[in-house]
Design a protein around this motif. Structure first.
Motif, PDB file in Angstrom:
ATOM      1  N   GLN A  56      34.331  40.230  49.498  1.00 14.47           N
ATOM      2  CA  GLN A  56      35.414  40.567  48.635  1.00 14.47           C
ATOM      3  C   GLN A  56      36.481  39.887  48.510  1.00 14.47           C
ATOM      4  OE1 GLN A  56      37.564  44.308  49.573  1.00 14.47           O
ATOM      5  NE2 GLN A  56      37.299  45.108  47.584  1.00 14.47           N
ATOM      6  N   SER A  57      37.084  39.312  49.393  1.00 13.52           N
ATOM      7  CA  SER A  57      38.099  38.379  49.671  1.00 13.52           C
ATOM      8  C   SER A  57      37.794  37.128  48.721  1.00 13.52           C
ATOM      9  CB  SER A  57      38.724  38.289  50.831  1.00 13.52           C
ATOM     10  OG  SER A  57      37.874  37.464  51.524  1.00 13.52           O
ATOM     11  N   ARG A  58      36.784  36.568  48.949  1.00 12.77           N
ATOM     12  CA  ARG A  58      36.357  35.059  48.437  1.00 12.77           C
ATOM     13  C   ARG A  58      35.771  34.996  46.942  1.00 12.77           C
ATOM     14  NH1 ARG A  58      34.219  32.738  53.978  1.00 12.77           N
ATOM     15  NH2 ARG A  58      35.824  32.571  54.933  1.00 12.77           N
ATOM     16  N   ARG A  59      34.890  36.102  46.826  1.00 17.51           N
ATOM     17  CA  ARG A  59      33.943  36.325  45.489  1.00 17.51           C
ATOM     18  C   ARG A  59      34.674  37.297  44.675  1.00 17.51           C
ATOM     19  NH1 ARG A  59      28.917  35.033  44.984  1.00 17.51           N
ATOM     20  NH2 ARG A  59      29.540  35.057  42.916  1.00 17.51           N
ATOM     21  N   HIS A  60      35.553  37.932  44.987  1.00  9.84           N
ATOM     22  CA  HIS A  60      35.925  39.085  44.299  1.00  9.84           C
ATOM     23  C   HIS A  60      35.025  40.071  43.591  1.00  9.84           C
ATOM     24  CE1 HIS A  60      39.563  36.832  44.589  1.00  9.84           C
ATOM     25  NE2 HIS A  60      39.157  35.763  43.747  1.00  9.84           N
ATOM     26  N   LEU A  61      34.236  40.669  44.636  1.00  9.20           N
ATOM     27  CA  LEU A  61      33.201  41.628  44.349  1.00  9.20           C
ATOM     28  C   LEU A  61      33.556  43.079  44.527  1.00  9.20           C
ATOM     29  CD1 LEU A  61      30.197  39.732  46.075  1.00  9.20           C
ATOM     30  CD2 LEU A  61      30.829  39.563  43.520  1.00  9.20           C
ATOM     31  N   ALA A  98      42.365  39.656  40.776  1.00  9.85           N
ATOM     32  CA  ALA A  98      42.349  38.328  41.026  1.00  9.85           C
ATOM     33  C   ALA A  98      41.443  37.586  40.138  1.00  9.85           C
ATOM     34  CB  ALA A  98      42.178  37.971  42.784  1.00  9.85           C
ATOM     35  N   LEU A  99      40.144  38.282  40.162  1.00  7.74           N
ATOM     36  CA  LEU A  99      39.201  37.622  39.316  1.00  7.74           C
ATOM     37  C   LEU A  99      39.526  37.560  37.811  1.00  7.74           C
ATOM     38  CD1 LEU A  99      36.165  36.521  38.889  1.00  7.74           C
ATOM     39  CD2 LEU A  99      35.401  38.907  38.726  1.00  7.74           C
ATOM     40  N   ALA A 100      40.105  38.748  37.361  1.00  6.18           N
ATOM     41  CA  ALA A 100      40.513  38.781  35.836  1.00  6.18           C
ATOM     42  C   ALA A 100      41.606  37.706  35.716  1.00  6.18           C
ATOM     43  CB  ALA A 100      41.203  40.253  35.679  1.00  6.18           C
ATOM     44  N   ARG A 101      42.489  37.351  36.568  1.00  3.07           N
ATOM     45  CA  ARG A 101      43.608  36.343  36.343  1.00  3.07           C
ATOM     46  C   ARG A 101      43.078  35.250  36.374  1.00  3.07           C
ATOM     47  NH1 ARG A 101      48.424  39.170  40.311  1.00  3.07           N
ATOM     48  NH2 ARG A 101      49.488  40.227  38.497  1.00  3.07           N
ATOM     49  N   LYS A 102      42.370  34.788  37.437  1.00  2.00           N
ATOM     50  CA  LYS A 102      41.508  33.550  37.403  1.00  2.00           C
ATOM     51  C   LYS A 102      40.770  33.202  36.173  1.00  2.00           C
ATOM     52  CE  LYS A 102      37.778  31.043  39.973  1.00  2.00           C
ATOM     53  NZ  LYS A 102      36.795  31.104  41.080  1.00  2.00           N
ATOM     54  N   LYS A 103      40.050  34.202  35.466  1.00  2.00           N
ATOM     55  CA  LYS A 103      39.382  34.080  34.405  1.00  2.00           C
ATOM     56  C   LYS A 103      40.270  33.849  33.049  1.00  2.00           C
ATOM     57  CE  LYS A 103      35.308  33.788  32.120  1.00  2.00           C
ATOM     58  NZ  LYS A 103      34.575  32.695  32.127  1.00  2.00           N
ATOM     59  N   ALA A 104      41.371  34.782  33.261  1.00  2.00           N
ATOM     60  CA  ALA A 104      42.129  34.646  32.098  1.00  2.00           C
ATOM     61  C   ALA A 104      43.111  33.239  32.067  1.00  2.00           C
ATOM     62  CB  ALA A 104      43.274  35.507  32.345  1.00  2.00           C
ATOM     63  N   ARG A 105      43.096  32.713  33.053  1.00  2.00           N
ATOM     64  CA  ARG A 105      43.585  31.303  33.252  1.00  2.00           C
ATOM     65  C   ARG A 105      42.592  30.443  32.428  1.00  2.00           C
ATOM     66  NH1 ARG A 105      45.679  32.955  38.145  1.00  2.00           N
ATOM     67  NH2 ARG A 105      43.829  32.026  39.153  1.00  2.00           N
ATOM     68  N   THR A 106      41.333  30.646  32.614  1.00  2.00           N
ATOM     69  CA  THR A 106      40.317  29.470  31.937  1.00  2.00           C
ATOM     70  C   THR A 106      40.079  29.810  30.651  1.00  2.00           C
ATOM     71  OG1 THR A 106      38.400  30.763  32.688  1.00  2.00           O
ATOM     72  CG2 THR A 106      39.279  29.133  34.388  1.00  2.00           C
ATOM     73  N   ASP A 142      48.473  40.861  29.876  1.00  2.00           N
ATOM     74  CA  ASP A 142      49.728  41.455  29.686  1.00  2.00           C
ATOM     75  C   ASP A 142      50.593  39.945  29.237  1.00  2.00           C
ATOM     76  OD1 ASP A 142      52.181  42.302  28.800  1.00  2.00           O
ATOM     77  OD2 ASP A 142      52.340  43.386  30.684  1.00  2.00           O
ATOM     78  N   PRO A 143      50.947  39.851  28.022  1.00  2.00           N
ATOM     79  CA  PRO A 143      52.023  38.635  27.793  1.00  2.00           C
ATOM     80  C   PRO A 143      53.251  38.817  28.425  1.00  2.00           C
ATOM     81  CG  PRO A 143      51.533  39.899  26.019  1.00  2.00           C
ATOM     82  CD  PRO A 143      50.586  40.581  26.778  1.00  2.00           C
ATOM     83  N   ASN A 144      53.720  39.948  28.702  1.00  2.00           N
ATOM     84  CA  ASN A 144      55.079  40.308  29.476  1.00  2.00           C
ATOM     85  C   ASN A 144      54.914  40.367  30.927  1.00  2.00           C
ATOM     86  OD1 ASN A 144      56.139  40.442  26.655  1.00  2.00           O
ATOM     87  ND2 ASN A 144      55.228  42.681  26.623  1.00  2.00           N
ATOM     88  N   ALA A 145      54.005  39.964  31.454  1.00  2.00           N
ATOM     89  CA  ALA A 145      53.751  40.093  32.882  1.00  2.00           C
ATOM     90  C   ALA A 145      54.538  38.936  33.388  1.00  2.00           C
ATOM     91  CB  ALA A 145      52.109  39.766  33.522  1.00  2.00           C
ATOM     92  N   ASP A 146      55.051  39.094  34.575  1.00  2.00           N
ATOM     93  CA  ASP A 146      55.814  38.164  35.547  1.00  2.00           C
ATOM     94  C   ASP A 146      55.281  36.609  35.526  1.00  2.00           C
ATOM     95  OD1 ASP A 146      56.890  40.553  37.682  1.00  2.00           O
ATOM     96  OD2 ASP A 146      58.103  40.158  35.888  1.00  2.00           O
ATOM     97  N   ASP A 147      54.140  36.772  35.692  1.00  2.00           N
ATOM     98  CA  ASP A 147      53.147  35.643  36.042  1.00  2.00           C
ATOM     99  C   ASP A 147      52.416  35.266  34.816  1.00  2.00           C
ATOM    100  OD1 ASP A 147      50.163  34.592  37.984  1.00  2.00           O
ATOM    101  OD2 ASP A 147      52.033  33.433  37.500  1.00  2.00           O
ATOM    102  N   SER A 148      53.162  34.129  34.007  1.00  2.00           N
ATOM    103  CA  SER A 148      52.148  34.030  32.855  1.00  2.00           C
ATOM    104  C   SER A 148      50.946  33.167  32.969  1.00  2.00           C
ATOM    105  CB  SER A 148      53.196  32.907  32.012  1.00  2.00           C
ATOM    106  OG  SER A 148      52.720  32.492  30.809  1.00  2.00           O
ATOM    107  N   LEU A 149      49.913  33.614  32.264  1.00  2.00           N
ATOM    108  CA  LEU A 149      48.664  33.215  32.426  1.00  2.00           C
ATOM    109  C   LEU A 149      48.426  32.227  31.546  1.00  2.00           C
ATOM    110  CD1 LEU A 149      46.858  36.506  33.281  1.00  2.00           C
ATOM    111  CD2 LEU A 149      47.738  34.672  34.991  1.00  2.00           C
TER     112      LEU A 149
END
Length: 152
Positions: A56-61, A98-106, A142-149
């Motif tokens: 769960q922590s490494r593969r985000h399952l 975590a998975l969504a943010r990772k995929k959003a960056r790519t 969300d484009p208004n999130a603190d951490d811009s992706l």
């Protein structure tokens, strides 16, 4: 046999399959595995708990995906249920986010509709339900999130 255990934790079922592949008679393999269980070298409940924490922590399952993996590894249903009890709804959401943010960056340079579809697809393939996916998508894209992706 011990080589398999030292490289990575294994379920009893996986070890039994390894013995069968080496043409070890089932009754001999069962005795060996029974003895290994007695001395604590094989413990499916501990294996399942460790597997859940790690995957769960490494593969985000999701819990669903973790359950399927443990079933394929031959872990008993009760032991799977016990291991999955440690996963809180917020833990599952955190893994999805975590998975969504990772995929959003790519996928940052893609059309927003395509980007959303790809991130949602990644979450669905990992077994996350629609409610968790919806929340994770909203926060990760969300484009208004603190951490811009959108920036690498």
């Amino acid at each position: 046999m011990l080589t398999k255990l030292t490289a990575q934790a294994r379920s009893r079922h996986e070890l039994a399959e390894a013995l069968r592949k080496r043409n070890v008679p089932d009754e001999v393999g069962d005795r060996v595995l029974d003895r290994m269980t007695e001395v604590g070298l094989v413990d499916d409940a501990a294996f399942a708990e460790s597997w859940v924490t790690s995957r769960q922590s490494r593969r985000h399952l999701s819990k669903t995906a973790l359950r399927q993996e443990l079933v394929r590894k031959g872990v008993d249903r009760e032991q799977i249920d016990g291991a999955l009890e440690q996963v809180e709804p917020e833990d599952e959401y955190d893994a999805a986010l975590a998975l969504a943010r990772k995929k959003a960056r790519t996928t940052a340079g893609l059309d927003p509709v395509v980007r959303r579809r790809r991130v949602a697809g990644a979450l669905a393939r990992r077994g996350f339900g629609s409610d968790v996916t919806r929340r994770a998508l909203a926060e990760a894209l969300d484009p208004n999130a603190d951490d811009s992706l959108d920036t690498p």
